[in-house]
Scaffold this motif. Sequence first.
Motif, PDB file in Angstrom:
ATOM      1  N   ALA A 106       0.826  -1.250   0.057  1.00  0.00           N
ATOM      2  CA  ALA A 106       0.059   0.170  -0.251  1.00  0.00           C
ATOM      3  C   ALA A 106       0.849   0.892  -0.082  1.00  0.00           C
ATOM      4  CB  ALA A 106      -1.181  -0.027   1.367  1.00  0.00           C
ATOM      5  N   ILE A 107       0.811   2.197  -1.327  1.00  0.00           N
ATOM      6  CA  ILE A 107       2.137   3.441  -0.906  1.00  0.00           C
ATOM      7  C   ILE A 107       1.938   4.547  -0.090  1.00  0.00           C
ATOM      8  CG2 ILE A 107       2.637   4.982  -2.951  1.00  0.00           C
ATOM      9  CD1 ILE A 107       2.500   2.721  -5.091  1.00  0.00           C
ATOM     10  N   ALA A 108       0.659   4.039   0.191  1.00  0.00           N
ATOM     11  CA  ALA A 108       0.893   6.219   1.174  1.00  0.00           C
ATOM     12  C   ALA A 108      -0.512   5.218   1.451  1.00  0.00           C
ATOM     13  CB  ALA A 108       0.729   7.213   0.378  1.00  0.00           C
ATOM     14  N   PRO A 109      -1.088   4.914   2.253  1.00  0.00           N
ATOM     15  CA  PRO A 109      -2.729   4.281   2.881  1.00  0.00           C
ATOM     16  C   PRO A 109      -3.320   6.039   3.577  1.00  0.00           C
ATOM     17  CG  PRO A 109      -0.860   3.454   3.848  1.00  0.00           C
ATOM     18  CD  PRO A 109      -0.219   3.573   3.421  1.00  0.00           C
ATOM     19  N   GLY A 110      -2.541   6.356   3.906  1.00  0.00           N
ATOM     20  CA  GLY A 110      -3.296   7.997   4.417  1.00  0.00           C
ATOM     21  C   GLY A 110      -3.513   8.993   3.479  1.00  0.00           C
ATOM     22  N   MET A 111      -3.710   8.527   2.063  1.00  0.00           N
ATOM     23  CA  MET A 111      -3.532   9.568   1.534  1.00  0.00           C
ATOM     24  C   MET A 111      -3.829   9.037   0.083  1.00  0.00           C
ATOM     25  SD  MET A 111       0.391  11.080   0.627  1.00  0.00           S
ATOM     26  CE  MET A 111      -0.348  11.378  -1.200  1.00  0.00           C
ATOM     27  N   THR A 112      -3.857   7.648  -0.778  1.00  0.00           N
ATOM     28  CA  THR A 112      -3.881   7.379  -1.410  1.00  0.00           C
ATOM     29  C   THR A 112      -4.856   6.116  -1.729  1.00  0.00           C
ATOM     30  OG1 THR A 112      -2.903   6.710  -3.544  1.00  0.00           O
ATOM     31  CG2 THR A 112      -1.771   6.726  -2.196  1.00  0.00           C
ATOM     32  N   SER A 113      -5.733   5.471  -2.607  1.00  0.00           N
ATOM     33  CA  SER A 113      -5.731   4.194  -2.933  1.00  0.00           C
ATOM     34  C   SER A 113      -4.502   3.213  -3.311  1.00  0.00           C
ATOM     35  CB  SER A 113      -6.749   3.989  -2.966  1.00  0.00           C
ATOM     36  OG  SER A 113      -7.321   4.505  -4.565  1.00  0.00           O
ATOM     37  N   GLN A 114      -3.654   3.950  -4.589  1.00  0.00           N
ATOM     38  CA  GLN A 114      -2.599   3.117  -5.101  1.00  0.00           C
ATOM     39  C   GLN A 114      -1.850   2.192  -4.445  1.00  0.00           C
ATOM     40  OE1 GLN A 114       0.336   4.859  -7.258  1.00  0.00           O
ATOM     41  NE2 GLN A 114      -0.215   4.259  -8.813  1.00  0.00           N
ATOM     42  N   GLU A 115      -1.948   0.466  -4.837  1.00  0.00           N
ATOM     43  CA  GLU A 115      -1.423   0.030  -3.985  1.00  0.00           C
ATOM     44  C   GLU A 115      -0.688  -0.554  -5.430  1.00  0.00           C
ATOM     45  OE1 GLU A 115      -3.425  -2.364  -0.543  1.00  0.00           O
ATOM     46  OE2 GLU A 115      -4.632  -2.333  -2.929  1.00  0.00           O
ATOM     47  N   CYS A 116       1.025  -1.863  -5.349  1.00  0.00           N
ATOM     48  CA  CYS A 116       1.747  -1.793  -6.200  1.00  0.00           C
ATOM     49  C   CYS A 116       2.080  -2.710  -5.279  1.00  0.00           C
ATOM     50  CB  CYS A 116       2.650  -0.676  -5.823  1.00  0.00           C
ATOM     51  SG  CYS A 116       4.157  -1.278  -6.911  1.00  0.00           S
ATOM     52  N   ASP A 117       1.819  -4.418  -6.848  1.00  0.00           N
ATOM     53  CA  ASP A 117       3.143  -5.064  -7.164  1.00  0.00           C
ATOM     54  C   ASP A 117       4.175  -5.435  -6.642  1.00  0.00           C
ATOM     55  OD1 ASP A 117       0.206  -6.621  -6.546  1.00  0.00           O
ATOM     56  OD2 ASP A 117      -0.091  -6.207  -8.688  1.00  0.00           O
ATOM     57  N   VAL A 118       4.918  -5.959  -6.193  1.00  0.00           N
ATOM     58  CA  VAL A 118       6.566  -6.178  -6.388  1.00  0.00           C
ATOM     59  C   VAL A 118       6.891  -7.321  -7.028  1.00  0.00           C
ATOM     60  CG1 VAL A 118       8.494  -5.799  -5.162  1.00  0.00           C
ATOM     61  CG2 VAL A 118       6.543  -4.728  -4.243  1.00  0.00           C
ATOM     62  N   PHE A 119       7.490  -7.665  -8.142  1.00  0.00           N
ATOM     63  CA  PHE A 119       8.319  -8.737  -9.078  1.00  0.00           C
ATOM     64  C   PHE A 119       9.660  -8.426  -8.570  1.00  0.00           C
ATOM     65  CE2 PHE A 119       3.999  -7.873 -10.395  1.00  0.00           C
ATOM     66  CZ  PHE A 119       2.915  -8.716 -11.045  1.00  0.00           C
ATOM     67  N   VAL A 120      10.200  -9.763  -8.586  1.00  0.00           N
ATOM     68  CA  VAL A 120      11.273  -9.775  -8.476  1.00  0.00           C
ATOM     69  C   VAL A 120      11.720 -10.437 -10.259  1.00  0.00           C
ATOM     70  CG1 VAL A 120      13.827 -11.089  -8.725  1.00  0.00           C
ATOM     71  CG2 VAL A 120      12.261 -10.513  -7.142  1.00  0.00           C
ATOM     72  N   ALA A 121      12.516  -9.842 -11.275  1.00  0.00           N
ATOM     73  CA  ALA A 121      12.490 -10.767 -12.465  1.00  0.00           C
ATOM     74  C   ALA A 121      14.158 -11.203 -12.693  1.00  0.00           C
ATOM     75  CB  ALA A 121      12.795  -9.362 -13.295  1.00  0.00           C
ATOM     76  N   ARG A 122      14.481 -12.070 -13.571  1.00  0.00           N
ATOM     77  CA  ARG A 122      15.611 -13.382 -13.298  1.00  0.00           C
ATOM     78  C   ARG A 122      15.314 -13.231 -14.996  1.00  0.00           C
ATOM     79  NH1 ARG A 122      17.310 -13.709  -8.547  1.00  0.00           N
ATOM     80  NH2 ARG A 122      15.565 -14.138  -7.062  1.00  0.00           N
ATOM     81  N   GLY A 123      16.402 -13.897 -14.965  1.00  0.00           N
ATOM     82  CA  GLY A 123      16.847 -14.064 -16.605  1.00  0.00           C
ATOM     83  C   GLY A 123      16.852 -12.822 -17.500  1.00  0.00           C
ATOM     84  N   LEU A 124      17.330 -12.303 -17.441  1.00  0.00           N
ATOM     85  CA  LEU A 124      17.508 -10.506 -17.883  1.00  0.00           C
ATOM     86  C   LEU A 124      18.160 -10.810 -19.517  1.00  0.00           C
ATOM     87  CD1 LEU A 124      17.424  -8.378 -14.875  1.00  0.00           C
ATOM     88  CD2 LEU A 124      15.659  -9.201 -15.989  1.00  0.00           C
ATOM     89  N   THR A 125      17.737 -10.457 -20.135  1.00  0.00           N
ATOM     90  CA  THR A 125      17.596 -10.168 -21.648  1.00  0.00           C
ATOM     91  C   THR A 125      18.070  -8.584 -21.721  1.00  0.00           C
ATOM     92  OG1 THR A 125      16.334 -10.753 -23.402  1.00  0.00           O
ATOM     93  CG2 THR A 125      17.606 -12.207 -22.469  1.00  0.00           C
ATOM     94  N   PRO A 126      18.691  -8.255 -22.975  1.00  0.00           N
ATOM     95  CA  PRO A 126      18.795  -6.633 -23.294  1.00  0.00           C
ATOM     96  C   PRO A 126      18.050  -6.454 -24.469  1.00  0.00           C
ATOM     97  CG  PRO A 126      20.955  -7.436 -23.645  1.00  0.00           C
ATOM     98  CD  PRO A 126      20.064  -8.098 -23.434  1.00  0.00           C
ATOM     99  N   GLY A 127      16.448  -5.532 -24.747  1.00  0.00           N
ATOM    100  CA  GLY A 127      16.124  -5.074 -25.501  1.00  0.00           C
ATOM    101  C   GLY A 127      16.355  -3.633 -26.190  1.00  0.00           C
TER     102      GLY A 127
END
Length: 174
Positions: A106-127
């Motif tokens: 919950a990003i700033a629950p005292g002022m916004t309803s916005q939430e954020c899903d957190v992911f780990v990314a692996r096996g990275l290739t450039p593009g």
Amino acid sequence: MRTTSSREIYRNAWMSLREDRIVHPDGSPGLYSVVDKPAAACVIAVEEGGFHLIEQFRYPLGRRSWEFVQGTWPHDGPPGEELARAELAEETGLRAASLELLGRIAIAPGMTSQECDVFVARGLTPGPIAREVTEQEMEHRLFSADELEDMLRKGVITDSVTLAAYTLFLLRTP
């Protein structure tokens, strides 16, 4: 707490502001101003024991900020993995072979309803990088774990989502 009325004060493609009149449990009236924003995604891109961070100018703070990749769609686009992959490619040019969901913040629950899903990314290739106009001065760099933690200790990184996301990462990583 009970909401007795709600009215929208402002809206654009990325957020809206509403004012809610409420009644507290003891019967006294109250007022909440709430910023509604679509769900966001944060991506911890891990490679060779290091972490990919981006740096960009944050207008409300009036300064540049080092952060994990993060963003949202306008108008409630699809959240989750699709958003995470799009933000990673857009901001860094990296593509991930795998994404693991660590949790939701919950990003700033005292002022916004916005939430954020957190992911780990692996096996990275450039593009190719495909930054938005607002991201044209964005920087991207790979930091070692020691460098990242030093930046956290010294207050170089102050972004709340990055701080919370790294905590989730440490709790899930042996």
